[in-house]
Write a protein that holds these residues in place. Structure first.
Motif, PDB file in Angstrom:
ATOM      1  N   MET A   1     -11.012   1.306   7.090  1.00 21.42           N
ATOM      2  CA  MET A   1      -9.899   1.788   6.274  1.00 21.42           C
ATOM      3  C   MET A   1      -9.300   0.608   5.507  1.00 21.42           C
ATOM      4  N   ARG A   2      -9.155   0.754   4.226  1.00 25.14           N
ATOM      5  CA  ARG A   2      -8.507  -0.245   3.380  1.00 25.14           C
ATOM      6  C   ARG A   2      -7.110   0.263   3.060  1.00 25.14           C
ATOM      7  N   THR A   3      -6.095  -0.402   3.600  1.00 24.09           N
ATOM      8  CA  THR A   3      -4.720   0.022   3.372  1.00 24.09           C
ATOM      9  C   THR A   3      -4.190  -0.573   2.079  1.00 24.09           C
ATOM     10  N   ILE A   4      -3.591   0.293   1.264  1.00 25.96           N
ATOM     11  CA  ILE A   4      -2.892  -0.128   0.063  1.00 25.96           C
ATOM     12  C   ILE A   4      -1.451   0.366   0.187  1.00 25.96           C
ATOM     13  N   TYR A   5      -0.574  -0.129  -0.680  1.00 24.97           N
ATOM     14  CA  TYR A   5       0.852   0.133  -0.520  1.00 24.97           C
ATOM     15  C   TYR A   5       1.502   0.560  -1.823  1.00 24.97           C
ATOM     16  N   LYS A   6       2.468   1.465  -1.685  1.00 19.55           N
ATOM     17  CA  LYS A   6       3.323   1.889  -2.789  1.00 19.55           C
ATOM     18  C   LYS A   6       4.757   1.572  -2.409  1.00 19.55           C
ATOM     19  N   ILE A   7       5.514   0.993  -3.309  1.00 22.72           N
ATOM     20  CA  ILE A   7       6.943   0.742  -3.116  1.00 22.72           C
ATOM     21  C   ILE A   7       7.666   1.839  -3.887  1.00 22.72           C
ATOM     22  N   CYS A   8       8.594   2.512  -3.209  1.00 20.38           N
ATOM     23  CA  CYS A   8       9.222   3.671  -3.826  1.00 20.38           C
ATOM     24  C   CYS A   8      10.661   3.816  -3.338  1.00 20.38           C
ATOM     25  N   PRO A   9      11.596   4.135  -4.230  1.00 17.98           N
ATOM     26  CA  PRO A   9      12.944   4.470  -3.764  1.00 17.98           C
ATOM     27  C   PRO A   9      12.885   5.678  -2.828  1.00 17.98           C
ATOM     28  N   ALA A  10      13.785   5.719  -1.863  1.00 19.44           N
ATOM     29  CA  ALA A  10      13.741   6.741  -0.815  1.00 19.44           C
ATOM     30  C   ALA A  10      13.863   8.163  -1.367  1.00 19.44           C
ATOM     31  N   SER A  11      14.775   8.395  -2.280  1.00 20.46           N
ATOM     32  CA  SER A  11      15.034   9.762  -2.745  1.00 20.46           C
ATOM     33  C   SER A  11      13.805  10.426  -3.383  1.00 20.46           C
ATOM     34  N   PRO A  12      13.146   9.797  -4.358  1.00 22.66           N
ATOM     35  CA  PRO A  12      11.965  10.454  -4.924  1.00 22.66           C
ATOM     36  C   PRO A  12      10.829  10.597  -3.913  1.00 22.66           C
ATOM     37  N   TRP A  13      10.737   9.649  -2.967  1.00 19.35           N
ATOM     38  CA  TRP A  13       9.680   9.773  -1.968  1.00 19.35           C
ATOM     39  C   TRP A  13       9.927  10.971  -1.059  1.00 19.35           C
ATOM     40  N   ARG A  14      11.164  11.143  -0.616  1.00 19.84           N
ATOM     41  CA  ARG A  14      11.492  12.279   0.261  1.00 19.84           C
ATOM     42  C   ARG A  14      11.226  13.599  -0.469  1.00 19.84           C
ATOM     43  N   GLU A  15      11.507  13.643  -1.766  1.00 16.57           N
ATOM     44  CA  GLU A  15      11.206  14.840  -2.548  1.00 16.57           C
ATOM     45  C   GLU A  15       9.693  15.078  -2.600  1.00 16.57           C
ATOM     46  N   ALA A  16       8.919  14.035  -2.788  1.00 16.28           N
ATOM     47  CA  ALA A  16       7.460  14.157  -2.805  1.00 16.28           C
ATOM     48  C   ALA A  16       6.948  14.674  -1.459  1.00 16.28           C
ATOM     49  N   GLU A  17       7.541  14.208  -0.363  1.00 14.60           N
ATOM     50  CA  GLU A  17       7.145  14.707   0.958  1.00 14.60           C
ATOM     51  C   GLU A  17       7.382  16.214   1.047  1.00 14.60           C
ATOM     52  N   ARG A  18       8.499  16.686   0.519  1.00 15.29           N
ATOM     53  CA  ARG A  18       8.793  18.124   0.543  1.00 15.29           C
ATOM     54  C   ARG A  18       7.780  18.912  -0.300  1.00 15.29           C
ATOM     55  N   GLN A  19       7.345  18.306  -1.409  1.00 16.11           N
ATOM     56  CA  GLN A  19       6.412  18.990  -2.305  1.00 16.11           C
ATOM     57  C   GLN A  19       4.956  18.867  -1.847  1.00 16.11           C
ATOM     58  N   GLY A  20       4.658  17.899  -0.997  1.00 17.78           N
ATOM     59  CA  GLY A  20       3.299  17.732  -0.496  1.00 17.78           C
ATOM     60  C   GLY A  20       2.424  16.778  -1.279  1.00 17.78           C
ATOM     61  N   SER A  21       2.952  16.197  -2.357  1.00 15.41           N
ATOM     62  CA  SER A  21       2.201  15.181  -3.101  1.00 15.41           C
ATOM     63  C   SER A  21       3.181  14.336  -3.907  1.00 15.41           C
ATOM     64  N   TYR A  22       2.719  13.133  -4.258  1.00 16.02           N
ATOM     65  CA  TYR A  22       3.526  12.204  -5.049  1.00 16.02           C
ATOM     66  C   TYR A  22       2.848  12.032  -6.397  1.00 16.02           C
ATOM     67  N   ARG A  23       3.596  12.279  -7.461  1.00 11.45           N
ATOM     68  CA  ARG A  23       3.049  12.206  -8.815  1.00 11.45           C
ATOM     69  C   ARG A  23       3.326  10.876  -9.501  1.00 11.45           C
ATOM     70  N   GLY A  24       4.112  10.013  -8.838  1.00 11.37           N
ATOM     71  CA  GLY A  24       4.377   8.692  -9.388  1.00 11.37           C
ATOM     72  C   GLY A  24       5.758   8.578 -10.006  1.00 11.37           C
ATOM     73  N   SER A  25       6.090   7.346 -10.343  1.00 14.50           N
ATOM     74  CA  SER A  25       7.377   7.021 -10.968  1.00 14.50           C
ATOM     75  C   SER A  25       7.272   7.194 -12.484  1.00 14.50           C
ATOM     76  N   ALA A  26       8.376   6.967 -13.165  1.00 14.20           N
ATOM     77  CA  ALA A  26       8.357   7.002 -14.632  1.00 14.20           C
ATOM     78  C   ALA A  26       7.406   5.942 -15.184  1.00 14.20           C
TER      79      ALA A  26
END
Length: 114
Positions: A1-26
């Motif tokens: 497994m090759r781990t990579i990382y995303k840095i994200c403000p908490a609020s948009p990440w929590r919303e992405a968790e609710r939606q089931g996917s992350y579409r990225g930042s602006a």
């Protein structure tokens, strides 16, 4: 497994968790892909793009689960950075950790399992 990382403000990440996917930042949308960093690139990415920002999460992702949509492409100083062309499925996420802001405005990576 090759781990990579995303840095994200908490609020948009929590919303992405609710939606089931992350579409990225602006910035991701502007560039046409989701920006990630390797463990070795994290400190530089935090310093360049997130200095003095609180409320950030570090998202660990199993890069192998992203398939051909993940590409390693030249970016800062010619280094190859991971870029995802598509949405990030939550099934590839292996950990979500709060990034602690130090008094000097940097972020504490010492206690993270990188």
């Amino acid at each position: 497994m090759r781990t990579i990382y995303k840095i994200c403000p908490a609020s948009p990440w929590r919303e992405a968790e609710r939606q089931g996917s992350y579409r990225g930042s602006a910035d991701d949308a502007r560039d046409g892909f989701i920006h990630f960093s390797s463990a070795e690139q994290l400190a530089g990415t935090l310093q360049k793009h997130y200095a003095r920002q609180s409320g950030l999460l570090l998202i660990a992702i199993d890069g192998d689960r992203l398939g051909d949509a993940l590409r390693w492409e030249p970016s800062r100083d010619g280094a190859l950075f991971p870029h995802l062309y598509g949405e990030l499925d939550m099934g590839a996420v292996t950990a979500v950790t709060e990034l602690r802001l130090r008094p000097d405005g940097g972020h504490d990576l010492a206690e993270l399992p990188l």
